[in-house]
Scaffold this motif. Structure first.
Motif, PDB file in Angstrom:
ATOM      1  N   THR A 125      73.310 -50.123  -7.983  1.00  0.00           N
ATOM      2  CA  THR A 125      73.186 -48.593  -7.401  1.00  0.00           C
ATOM      3  C   THR A 125      72.838 -47.662  -8.186  1.00  0.00           C
ATOM      4  O   THR A 125      73.170 -47.521  -9.509  1.00  0.00           O
ATOM      5  CB  THR A 125      74.420 -48.477  -6.310  1.00  0.00           C
ATOM      6  OG1 THR A 125      74.191 -47.255  -5.734  1.00  0.00           O
ATOM      7  CG2 THR A 125      75.697 -48.084  -7.340  1.00  0.00           C
ATOM      8  N   ALA A 126      72.062 -46.517  -7.831  1.00  0.00           N
ATOM      9  CA  ALA A 126      71.445 -45.531  -8.588  1.00  0.00           C
ATOM     10  C   ALA A 126      71.485 -44.232  -7.480  1.00  0.00           C
ATOM     11  O   ALA A 126      70.962 -44.481  -6.494  1.00  0.00           O
ATOM     12  CB  ALA A 126      70.488 -45.847  -9.309  1.00  0.00           C
ATOM     13  N   TYR A 127      71.787 -43.263  -8.120  1.00  0.00           N
ATOM     14  CA  TYR A 127      71.585 -41.836  -7.355  1.00  0.00           C
ATOM     15  C   TYR A 127      70.088 -41.340  -7.607  1.00  0.00           C
ATOM     16  O   TYR A 127      69.660 -41.213  -8.748  1.00  0.00           O
ATOM     17  CB  TYR A 127      72.747 -40.768  -7.874  1.00  0.00           C
ATOM     18  CG  TYR A 127      72.650 -39.565  -7.119  1.00  0.00           C
ATOM     19  CD1 TYR A 127      72.152 -38.438  -7.385  1.00  0.00           C
ATOM     20  CD2 TYR A 127      72.940 -39.557  -5.475  1.00  0.00           C
ATOM     21  CE1 TYR A 127      72.034 -37.241  -6.835  1.00  0.00           C
ATOM     22  CE2 TYR A 127      72.744 -38.459  -4.795  1.00  0.00           C
ATOM     23  CZ  TYR A 127      72.314 -37.309  -5.463  1.00  0.00           C
ATOM     24  OH  TYR A 127      72.361 -36.024  -4.837  1.00  0.00           O
ATOM     25  N   ILE A 128      69.472 -40.978  -6.618  1.00  0.00           N
ATOM     26  CA  ILE A 128      68.202 -40.399  -6.726  1.00  0.00           C
ATOM     27  C   ILE A 128      67.911 -39.190  -6.128  1.00  0.00           C
ATOM     28  O   ILE A 128      66.694 -38.753  -5.588  1.00  0.00           O
ATOM     29  CB  ILE A 128      66.885 -41.423  -6.264  1.00  0.00           C
ATOM     30  CG1 ILE A 128      67.057 -41.821  -4.606  1.00  0.00           C
ATOM     31  CG2 ILE A 128      66.804 -42.701  -6.801  1.00  0.00           C
ATOM     32  CD1 ILE A 128      65.968 -42.554  -4.033  1.00  0.00           C
ATOM     33  N   GLY A 129      68.953 -38.557  -5.831  1.00  0.00           N
ATOM     34  CA  GLY A 129      68.714 -37.158  -5.176  1.00  0.00           C
ATOM     35  C   GLY A 129      68.073 -36.207  -5.862  1.00  0.00           C
ATOM     36  O   GLY A 129      68.108 -36.440  -7.089  1.00  0.00           O
ATOM     37  N   ARG A 132      69.497 -34.457  -9.387  1.00  0.00           N
ATOM     38  CA  ARG A 132      70.106 -35.467 -10.251  1.00  0.00           C
ATOM     39  C   ARG A 132      69.885 -34.733 -11.670  1.00  0.00           C
ATOM     40  O   ARG A 132      70.788 -34.897 -12.337  1.00  0.00           O
ATOM     41  CB  ARG A 132      69.407 -36.932 -10.268  1.00  0.00           C
ATOM     42  CG  ARG A 132      67.934 -36.630 -10.501  1.00  0.00           C
ATOM     43  CD  ARG A 132      67.471 -38.238 -10.183  1.00  0.00           C
ATOM     44  NE  ARG A 132      68.296 -39.481 -10.922  1.00  0.00           N
ATOM     45  CZ  ARG A 132      67.974 -39.891 -12.079  1.00  0.00           C
ATOM     46  NH1 ARG A 132      67.209 -39.095 -12.656  1.00  0.00           N
ATOM     47  NH2 ARG A 132      68.629 -40.608 -12.556  1.00  0.00           N
ATOM     48  N   LEU A 227      79.727 -41.914  -9.223  1.00  0.00           N
ATOM     49  CA  LEU A 227      78.789 -40.726  -9.573  1.00  0.00           C
ATOM     50  C   LEU A 227      79.509 -39.633  -9.944  1.00  0.00           C
ATOM     51  O   LEU A 227      79.537 -38.894 -10.989  1.00  0.00           O
ATOM     52  CB  LEU A 227      77.772 -40.378  -8.566  1.00  0.00           C
ATOM     53  CG  LEU A 227      76.763 -39.322  -8.920  1.00  0.00           C
ATOM     54  CD1 LEU A 227      75.596 -39.621  -9.997  1.00  0.00           C
ATOM     55  CD2 LEU A 227      75.903 -38.843  -7.643  1.00  0.00           C
TER      56      LEU A 227
END
Lengths: 366, 135
Positions: A125-129, A132, A227
């Motif tokens: 999983t990765a955060y792409i907001g 960031r 996160l």
């Protein structure tokens, strides 16, 4: 404090730190046993504790051996610092090497016997907001201008008092703070410490920027929480590094000014040691913060934790991983991926830094 | 927004990534013109090959959902999103057919199928993580 006493004190202090780093830290880690991954449910079995104990005992033995040899060396060489240190650190390092290998072999045998495996997750999983980038909080890069300011002030102060600097000027001090080596006064010899200080600032700034760009490594079973924790971890880490580097800056500046400006008598080594102790404050503060917030396991290597990627239990080597840095398997921090040639380059550069500093001082100073 | 991949799934990784990006755009979680991580960054963060990320990005760029600039990098389509034109409807029909066929073969009623479609449509538009309600 006379020369002999302070030398002995200094050596003992350094040796304890050295031993703690070599033996204490691996012994404190619960997730790995001598660099072999231990599954959670196996960590408390008696065999694990037994291997750890024998490692500490053997380590203590080699530490003692080094101590005895160094005392002998001190008397036989009539107080030579070089020989004393050599016969202290080298036998201890060799002892550690042998002990590590011996205990690690026991750990690997236990692993085979109990069938230990690193838990593998096939999820990522990765955060792409869009926020960031701003999520990379912590100390701003601009804060490192403070270091440059300190250096410039030091340079200016020394320059203003140039005429009051003795010629020849003292460039080396023994353990009691008495000068024992002098050099011709020149820009190079006067500003040696400033040059080292600037190199150190560059190193710390480089580390700051590298950490900014470090990849995410979120826990797929709790993306949000992971996160949040990683942001806290990195922010606090950047603060710790900033404070350490700032204290080091001030210490260097103080040494620079004190050893050149109208120098008389001795250099208060006690204050230098006080500075070193001051350095431990941000480090301890950081460790307490991590424990308080439950962040100890957040930064660990989730993807490549298998023993086959960790040579000798310590060195990460994975040609499949394009990254230059990899998360450590225990605790927090990053280590080089030694399958990448750049890692060897950087490692060499970091090792060469103190060597280059020594060479630079001898060249400038004669 | 979080991308969540399953490396052991039958669905290829680039497709999982592309599907999730489109869902993000559909729900508005990814807003118009929003910058996305570069190929390298996203590949490193997810621990997958950068060609996989590149494939997903290129596929979406071809459709018109993303724009890839030399300087700005990858952004969500700032202008008008691609429409449900006849080419798309044809493709959608083709993709849906085998799924519907199996539903029919398994005795699913037409109205049950429609209820499911409506529910999915609602969920995509208003994912629960955003606090949206969907029936």
């Amino acid at each position: 404090m006379n020369s002999v006493n302070s030398f002995a004190f200094l050596i003992a202090f350094i040796d304890l730190l050295w031993l703690f780093a070599l033996m204490g830290i691996p012994a404190l880690m619960t997730a790995t046993l001598l660099g072999v991954y231990v599954p959670k449910e196996e960590r408390r079995i008696p065999q694990v504790a037994r291997i750890r104990r024998s490692f500490l005992l053997l380590g203590a033995g080699s530490a003692l051996l080094g101590g005895i040899l160094s005392i002998l060396a001190y008397f036989l060489s009539k107080g030579s610092e070089g020989w004393t240190l050599a016969l202290l650190l080298i036998p201890q390092a060799l002892g550690f090497f042998v002990t590590w290998n011996f205990s690690r072999r026991q750990a690997l045998a236990l692993k085979a016997e109990r069938g230990w495996k690193v838990p593998q997750s096939s999820k990522r999983t990765a955060y792409i907001g869009s926020d960031r980038e701003s999520a990379a909080t912590g100390v701003s890069a601009w804060a490192y201008l403070l270091h440059i300011l300190v250096i410039l002030i030091t340079v200016a102060l020394v320059a203003l008092n140039w005429d009051r600097i003795p010629n020849p000027l003292p460039v080396h001090f023994d353990a009691a703070g008495l000068p024992d080596r002098y050099a011709e006064k020149s820009i190079g010899s006067v500003y040696t410490l400033t040059i080292l200080q600037s190199l150190l600032t560059a190193l710390f700034a480089g580390i700051h920027f590298s950490l900014r760009r470090m990849r995410q490594s979120l826990d797929p079973s709790d993306p949000q929480g992971s996160l949040r924790r990683q942001i806290q971890l990195r922010a606090s880490n950047s603060w710790m590094l900033f404070l350490i580097s700032l204290i080091a800056m001030i210490m260097f500046s103080w040494l620079q000014i004190r050893s050149t400006y109208d120098f008389r008598g001795t250099l208060p080594i006690g204050l230098a040691i006080a500075f070193l102790l001051l350095l431990t404050i941000p480090i301890v503060g950081f460790m307490i913060y991590i424990r308080r917030r439950g962040l100890e396991d957040e930064g660990i290597n989730r993807r490549h934790g298998e023993d086959r990627f960790w040579r000798g239990g310590m060195f990460y080597f994975n040609p499949q991983d394009p990254g230059l840095f990899a998360e450590k398997r225990t605790g927090f921090g990053w280590t080089f991926n030694f399958a990448r040639p750049t890692a060897w380059l950087l490692m060499t550069a970091v090792i060469m830094l103190p060597i280059a500093a020594v060479v630079a001082t001898t060249l400038f100073v004669g | 927004m979080f991308i969540e991949l399953d490396l052991q799934s039958e669905v290829p990784i680039y497709k999982q990534l592309a599907d999730q990006l489109i869902e993000g755009i559909a729900s508005g979680t990814l807003s118009s013109g929003q910058p996305l991580p570069s190929v390298r960054t996203l590949a490193a963060d997810l621990g997958i090959n950068l060609h996989t990320v590149n494939k997903a990005y290129q596929a979406l760029k071809q459709e018109g959902f993303l724009e890839i600039h030399r300087k700005q990098g990858v952004i969500v389509q700032p202008g008008a999103l691609p429409t449900a034109d006849s080419a798309f409807r044809e493709r959608l029909g083709r993709d849906l057919r085998p799924l519907i066929a199996e539903a029919v073969a398994r005795g699913m009623k037409e109205n049950e199928l429609q209820t499911l479609m409506t529910a999915l449509y609602g969920q995509v538009q208003n994912p629960s993580s955003q606090g949206g309600t969907s029936t």
